[in-house]
Motif scaffolding. Sequence first.
Motif, PDB file in Angstrom:
ATOM      1  N   SER A  21      32.676  26.086  65.958  1.00 30.15           N
ATOM      2  CA  SER A  21      31.544  26.612  65.210  1.00 30.15           C
ATOM      3  C   SER A  21      30.395  27.048  66.107  1.00 30.15           C
ATOM      4  O   SER A  21      29.349  27.416  65.609  1.00 30.15           O
ATOM      5  N   ASP A  22      30.584  26.966  67.426  1.00 31.42           N
ATOM      6  CA  ASP A  22      29.518  27.412  68.335  1.00 31.42           C
ATOM      7  C   ASP A  22      29.206  28.873  68.103  1.00 31.42           C
ATOM      8  O   ASP A  22      30.099  29.688  67.879  1.00 31.42           O
ATOM      9  N   GLU A  23      27.943  29.210  68.175  1.00 28.08           N
ATOM     10  CA  GLU A  23      27.548  30.604  68.044  1.00 28.08           C
ATOM     11  C   GLU A  23      27.947  31.361  69.296  1.00 28.08           C
ATOM     12  O   GLU A  23      28.128  30.787  70.355  1.00 28.08           O
ATOM     13  N   ALA A  24      28.082  32.684  69.155  1.00 31.09           N
ATOM     14  CA  ALA A  24      28.428  33.510  70.302  1.00 31.09           C
ATOM     15  C   ALA A  24      27.326  33.433  71.350  1.00 31.09           C
ATOM     16  O   ALA A  24      26.147  33.290  71.025  1.00 31.09           O
ATOM     17  N   ALA A  25      27.722  33.531  72.605  1.00 33.89           N
ATOM     18  CA  ALA A  25      26.752  33.504  73.696  1.00 33.89           C
ATOM     19  C   ALA A  25      25.861  34.740  73.629  1.00 33.89           C
ATOM     20  O   ALA A  25      26.296  35.804  73.193  1.00 33.89           O
ATOM     21  N   ASP A  26      24.600  34.581  74.044  1.00 33.30           N
ATOM     22  CA  ASP A  26      23.695  35.728  74.106  1.00 33.30           C
ATOM     23  C   ASP A  26      23.874  36.435  75.438  1.00 33.30           C
ATOM     24  O   ASP A  26      24.012  35.807  76.486  1.00 33.30           O
ATOM     25  N   MET A  27      23.851  37.754  75.404  1.00 36.55           N
ATOM     26  CA  MET A  27      24.037  38.577  76.597  1.00 36.55           C
ATOM     27  C   MET A  27      22.799  38.485  77.484  1.00 36.55           C
ATOM     28  O   MET A  27      21.674  38.736  77.035  1.00 36.55           O
ATOM     29  N   PRO A  28      22.972  38.105  78.757  1.00 37.25           N
ATOM     30  CA  PRO A  28      21.815  38.098  79.668  1.00 37.25           C
ATOM     31  C   PRO A  28      21.439  39.525  80.080  1.00 37.25           C
ATOM     32  O   PRO A  28      22.219  40.458  79.914  1.00 37.25           O
ATOM     33  N   ALA A  29      20.257  39.692  80.620  1.00 32.22           N
ATOM     34  CA  ALA A  29      19.810  40.992  81.130  1.00 32.22           C
ATOM     35  C   ALA A  29      20.397  41.173  82.528  1.00 32.22           C
ATOM     36  O   ALA A  29      20.027  40.462  83.455  1.00 32.22           O
ATOM     37  N   VAL A  30      21.338  42.125  82.674  1.00 27.59           N
ATOM     38  CA  VAL A  30      22.007  42.311  83.962  1.00 27.59           C
ATOM     39  C   VAL A  30      21.887  43.733  84.497  1.00 27.59           C
ATOM     40  O   VAL A  30      22.374  44.009  85.599  1.00 27.59           O
ATOM     41  N   GLU A  31      21.250  44.643  83.757  1.00 28.23           N
ATOM     42  CA  GLU A  31      21.105  46.012  84.263  1.00 28.23           C
ATOM     43  C   GLU A  31      20.293  46.001  85.543  1.00 28.23           C
ATOM     44  O   GLU A  31      19.259  45.340  85.636  1.00 28.23           O
ATOM     45  N   GLY A  32      20.776  46.720  86.549  1.00 31.75           N
ATOM     46  CA  GLY A  32      20.100  46.794  87.838  1.00 31.75           C
ATOM     47  C   GLY A  32      20.553  45.725  88.814  1.00 31.75           C
ATOM     48  O   GLY A  32      20.228  45.796  89.991  1.00 31.75           O
ATOM     49  N   GLU A  33      21.323  44.737  88.341  1.00 35.70           N
ATOM     50  CA  GLU A  33      21.806  43.673  89.232  1.00 35.70           C
ATOM     51  C   GLU A  33      23.081  44.106  89.940  1.00 35.70           C
ATOM     52  O   GLU A  33      23.810  44.974  89.468  1.00 35.70           O
ATOM     53  N   ARG A  34      23.349  43.459  91.078  1.00 37.00           N
ATOM     54  CA  ARG A  34      24.655  43.611  91.708  1.00 37.00           C
ATOM     55  C   ARG A  34      25.708  43.078  90.745  1.00 37.00           C
ATOM     56  O   ARG A  34      25.465  42.115  90.009  1.00 37.00           O
ATOM     57  N   LEU A  35      26.894  43.678  90.752  1.00 35.49           N
ATOM     58  CA  LEU A  35      27.931  43.305  89.800  1.00 35.49           C
ATOM     59  C   LEU A  35      28.343  41.847  89.937  1.00 35.49           C
ATOM     60  O   LEU A  35      28.539  41.161  88.924  1.00 35.49           O
ATOM     61  N   ASP A  36      28.470  41.337  91.162  1.00 38.45           N
ATOM     62  CA  ASP A  36      28.901  39.943  91.324  1.00 38.45           C
ATOM     63  C   ASP A  36      27.891  38.981  90.697  1.00 38.45           C
ATOM     64  O   ASP A  36      28.259  37.998  90.046  1.00 38.45           O
ATOM     65  N   LEU A  37      26.590  39.285  90.830  1.00 36.60           N
ATOM     66  CA  LEU A  37      25.561  38.437  90.236  1.00 36.60           C
ATOM     67  C   LEU A  37      25.545  38.563  88.713  1.00 36.60           C
ATOM     68  O   LEU A  37      25.361  37.581  87.999  1.00 36.60           O
ATOM     69  N   ALA A  38      25.765  39.790  88.220  1.00 34.76           N
ATOM     70  CA  ALA A  38      25.792  40.011  86.772  1.00 34.76           C
ATOM     71  C   ALA A  38      26.936  39.237  86.132  1.00 34.76           C
ATOM     72  O   ALA A  38      26.760  38.588  85.096  1.00 34.76           O
ATOM     73  N   LEU A  39      28.110  39.270  86.753  1.00 40.29           N
ATOM     74  CA  LEU A  39      29.267  38.545  86.208  1.00 40.29           C
ATOM     75  C   LEU A  39      29.010  37.041  86.218  1.00 40.29           C
ATOM     76  O   LEU A  39      29.381  36.328  85.283  1.00 40.29           O
ATOM     77  N   SER A  40      28.352  36.560  87.256  1.00 37.83           N
ATOM     78  CA  SER A  40      28.007  35.139  87.327  1.00 37.83           C
ATOM     79  C   SER A  40      27.029  34.764  86.210  1.00 37.83           C
ATOM     80  O   SER A  40      27.167  33.714  85.566  1.00 37.83           O
ATOM     81  N   ASP A  41      26.043  35.637  85.932  1.00 36.16           N
ATOM     82  CA  ASP A  41      25.082  35.385  84.856  1.00 36.16           C
ATOM     83  C   ASP A  41      25.778  35.323  83.498  1.00 36.16           C
ATOM     84  O   ASP A  41      25.465  34.471  82.664  1.00 36.16           O
TER      85      ASP A  41
END
Length: 198
Positions: A21-41
């Motif tokens: 019943s957990d709610e879906a995760a909220d999308m973090p702000a990743v625009e402008g980040e390096r892809l490896d850091l965005a995926l980690s976020d």
Amino acid sequence: MRAIVAAISSLALFGLVACGSDEAADMPAVEGERLDLALSDIDNAGFSKDDVEIVGGGTFGVVDESNWQVCLQDPAAGEPIGSSPRLTVDRTCGDLDHGSPEPDSVTNNDDQGGDADDSASSTFTMPALVGLNLQDAQDTLQALGSYLLTQTDATGMERFQVLDSNWKVCYQDPQPGAPVPLETLVELGAVKLDERCP
């Protein structure tokens, strides 16, 4: 004993229902980040980074995530991740990059002096790239607005430059100092860092 087993079963069932019943995760702000850091976020937000759809990445796709930048994200920051999030990547993201090129490096050719339209051709002065790391050479061109590039194995062995930072530029076309329209295909010939240019 049966009461203990029943209690453990009830707790396990309650745990499974609660997890579901957990709610879906909220999308973090990743625009402008390096892809490896965005995926980690995204992974830290509770959504598996293995399920993220990556759009872009050039001919060979994304080999080294740290070489790519997130230009667009879907869903937007703060929205629930209902299905697989989509990240559109490129080497740099234009307006999200470190700023615009120097005014004397890129010029807008508007010979009529009238209204400039979107199809107006732009040029840049070709930098000297021979001797540079291939990744640095690409970054230099892209900072000037030049994204049309072909990379050649300077030895003639037709090897692919899978990890650009392991190669160095031996020759370039056009030559340094030339005024080059942005739609020109730039050719860089390269060899591995421990090899000599032919």
